[in-house]
Design a protein around this motif. Structure first.
Motif, short mmCIF file in Angstrom:
data_model
loop_
_atom_site.label_atom_id
_atom_site.label_comp_id
_atom_site.label_asym_id
_atom_site.label_seq_id
_atom_site.Cartn_x
_atom_site.Cartn_y
_atom_site.Cartn_z
N ALA A 1 0.84 -1.20 0.00
CA ALA A 1 0.00 0.00 0.00
C ALA A 1 0.87 1.24 0.00
O ALA A 1 1.63 1.48 0.93
N PHE A 2 0.75 2.01 -1.07
CA PHE A 2 1.43 3.30 -1.16
C PHE A 2 0.40 4.39 -0.87
O PHE A 2 -0.65 4.43 -1.50
N VAL A 3 0.71 5.24 0.10
CA VAL A 3 -0.21 6.31 0.47
C VAL A 3 0.42 7.64 0.06
O VAL A 3 1.52 7.97 0.50
N PHE B 1 -6.06 13.91 -0.80
CA PHE B 1 -7.04 13.85 0.28
C PHE B 1 -8.22 13.04 -0.19
O PHE B 1 -8.39 12.79 -1.37
N LEU B 2 -9.05 12.62 0.74
CA LEU B 2 -10.20 11.81 0.41
C LEU B 2 -11.33 12.69 -0.11
O LEU B 2 -11.90 13.47 0.63
N ALA B 3 -11.64 12.54 -1.38
CA ALA B 3 -12.72 13.32 -1.97
C ALA B 3 -14.08 12.71 -1.65
O ALA B 3 -15.09 13.37 -1.78
N GLU B 4 -14.10 11.46 -1.22
CA GLU B 4 -15.38 10.80 -0.97
C GLU B 4 -16.16 11.43 0.18
O GLU B 4 -17.33 11.19 0.34
N PHE B 5 -15.48 12.24 1.00
CA PHE B 5 -16.16 12.88 2.11
C PHE B 5 -16.67 14.27 1.75
O PHE B 5 -17.28 14.93 2.55
N ASN C 1 -4.81 7.70 -0.68
CA ASN C 1 -4.54 9.12 -0.44
C ASN C 1 -4.87 9.46 1.00
O ASN C 1 -5.67 8.79 1.64
N GLY C 2 -4.25 10.54 1.48
CA GLY C 2 -4.57 11.04 2.81
C GLY C 2 -3.48 10.78 3.82
O GLY C 2 -2.33 10.53 3.47
N LEU D 1 -3.83 3.42 5.91
CA LEU D 1 -3.46 2.01 6.09
C LEU D 1 -4.46 1.29 6.99
O LEU D 1 -4.82 0.14 6.74
N ALA D 2 -4.93 1.98 8.03
CA ALA D 2 -5.92 1.38 8.93
C ALA D 2 -7.23 1.11 8.20
O ALA D 2 -7.85 0.06 8.38
N ARG D 3 -7.67 2.07 7.36
CA ARG D 3 -8.90 1.86 6.58
C ARG D 3 -8.76 0.68 5.63
O ARG D 3 -9.68 -0.13 5.48
N LEU D 4 -7.61 0.58 4.97
CA LEU D 4 -7.38 -0.54 4.05
C LEU D 4 -7.39 -1.86 4.81
O LEU D 4 -7.99 -2.84 4.36
#
Length: 165
Positions: A49-51, A56-60, A107-108, A114-117
């Motif tokens: 996982a590359f962050v 930033f998270l656009a989904e929010f 992103n972010g 990493l925790a979300r993934l």
């Protein structure tokens, strides 16, 4: 025994989901090799996982508020595809992605991404490199915790830190 701080799968204290390894822009070979050895030993898939912390998270964002324009007047074509460099470095060590490993680009904030993934994949554990050394890295840690320290605070599954010289 019921108050163990990480998730269980079929009554065990270790889940059988993939192993997540957080990789920086220039992934250290030692980190990749150790994570691969661990994933092979556990018989699980390795998710590299590359962050990109500049994204930033656009989904929010509220619906209809997203724009495709950059606020930065200077565009850098190389920065549009940083994951291409990461993928090339990983393929040099691991070969072509497939049954044994894959790459995810996020992103972010690095620890939170990493925790979300890990949560979304049911990961067995997260592997990250240890804190960097040097004056600049020490000053950076005064302002913000290392990725490994932050992950250990927010994650319910094991976090494995590989020292990277």
């Amino acid at each position: 025994m019921d108050d163990l701080p990480f998730d269980r799968d079929q009554g065990s204290v270790w889940t059988y989901g993939p192993l997540i390894v957080g990789v920086p822009w220039a992934p250290p070979r030692r980190l990749i090799v150790r994570a691969t050895e661990l994933a092979d030993g556990l018989g699980v898939h390795l998710v590299c996982a590359f962050v990109d912390p500049s994204g930033f998270l656009a989904e929010f964002d509220a619906a209809g508020t997203r724009t495709a324009g950059s606020i930065d007047p200077q565009t850098n074509p190389e920065s549009l595809f940083p994951a291409a460099d990461v993928r090339s470095a990983l393929e040099a060590v691991l070969g072509t992605p497939g049954d044994t490993w894959s790459l995810r680009v996020l992103n972010g904030s690095v620890p939170e991404a990493l925790a979300r993934l890990a949560d979304s994949t049911g990961a067995s554990a997260i592997v990250v490199g240890g804190p960097r050394y040097g004056t600049r890295a020490t000053l950076s840690r005064l302002l913000e915790q290392s990725v490994s320290a932050r992950l250990m605070r927010i994650q319910r599954r094991p976090v494995i830190v590989v020292p990277v010289p």
